[in-house]
Scaffold this motif. Structure first.
Motif, short mmCIF file in Angstrom:
data_model
loop_
_atom_site.label_atom_id
_atom_site.label_comp_id
_atom_site.label_asym_id
_atom_site.label_seq_id
_atom_site.Cartn_x
_atom_site.Cartn_y
_atom_site.Cartn_z
N ASP A 193 44.32 48.89 45.43
CA ASP A 193 45.75 48.69 45.27
C ASP A 193 46.26 49.58 44.14
N THR A 253 50.72 44.97 48.72
CA THR A 253 49.75 44.18 47.96
C THR A 253 49.44 42.87 48.67
N GLN A 270 45.82 45.63 41.72
CA GLN A 270 46.85 46.44 41.08
C GLN A 270 46.88 46.24 39.58
#
Length: 256
Positions: free
Chosen positions: A164, A43, A84
């Motif tokens: 992500d 990430t 994410q």
């Protein structure tokens, strides 16, 4: 010409070096899987490539121009990030949230027109979200919110897609649908994608290149067919891996 190039990139978290001396070139048509154990910097690397974080060393080029030389709107037309996690501080309707993806393509005082709304509704329909278009996004399930994030990225239509963990919160059918749509968007186009994934088999099925972030800060990169093997994967995840051949492909699983 590379869509994205990283030269001698170094990324730290505190005193720990996550990525050391990374040289990476992403070309049109390529779909890269970024693999690594938890905490390996996947990430953080995407955030550096999206200019949300500064690397400690090296430089990043977009279309062979320094990343920092781009104004925000032109940069958003070249690359887009599906994070994410999603945070929704404002109670927007789902369609309104997806329309935010068109912002980089509008003038300073320009509002979304019928064409933008029609394009958004088309994408929402394809992702089976159109029936929820007037729902408050704060009432969506985790999977519905994930699909909205993907829809917003498609509405943005950047040349380079940074995703992500795009399959997070999604059931099996929707995982496959999202990854198939990513691959189709790259076919016969000047686009490319980098995807952080935890499922090696999805990476093997949908990606043609892989970047492996090893626990010691080193990296392996190259074509999927060359790098995905039991030795590399066992080293990557610090666990013995096995594989089987089936249906013309190879599947990977941890040794029990």
């Amino acid at each position: 010409m590379s869509l994205l190039r990283a030269e001698q990139l170094g990324i730290n978290i505190g005193p720990r070096r996550l990525v050391a001396g990374l040289d990476l070139a992403v070309e049109p048509g390529q779909c890269w899987a970024i693999l690594g154990p938890n905490g390996s910097g996947k990430t953080t690397l995407l955030h550096c490539l999206a200019r949300l974080r500064q690397p400690e060393t090296g430089r990043i080029l977009i279309d062979e121009q320094p990343l920092e030389s781009f104004a925000r709107k032109p940069l958003a037309r070249r690359l887009g990030l599906m994070p994410q996690d999603n945070h929704d501080p404002f109670p927007l309707q789902l369609r309104e949230a997806a329309l935010l993806g068109r912002y980089p393509h509008l003038g300073g005082w320009q509002w979304e027109g019928r064409e933008e709304v029609a394009r958004v509704d088309q994408i929402l329909g394809e992702l089976e979200l159109l029936a929820l278009a007037e729902r408050n996004i704060q009432t969506l399930s985790g999977g519905e919110r994930r699909r909205l994030a993907f829809a917003t990225l498609l509405v943005q239509d950047p040349a380079l897609l940074l995703l992500d963990e795009p399959t997070n919160h999604l059931d099996l059918r929707r995982q496959l649908d999202v990854l198939q749509r990513v691959r189709r968007s790259l076919d016969h186009s000047d686009k490319a994608a980098l995807l952080v994934l935890h499922d090696v088999n999805l990476a093997a099925r949908f990606c043609n290149h892989v970047l492996m972030l090893m626990p010691d800060g080193t990296c392996l990169q190259g074509p999927v067919d060359e790098l995905l093997n039991t030795g590399n994967l066992s080293r990557l995840y610090a666990w013995p891996m096995q594989s089987v051949a089936a249906d013309g492909g190879r599947f990977w699983f941890p040794q029990l």
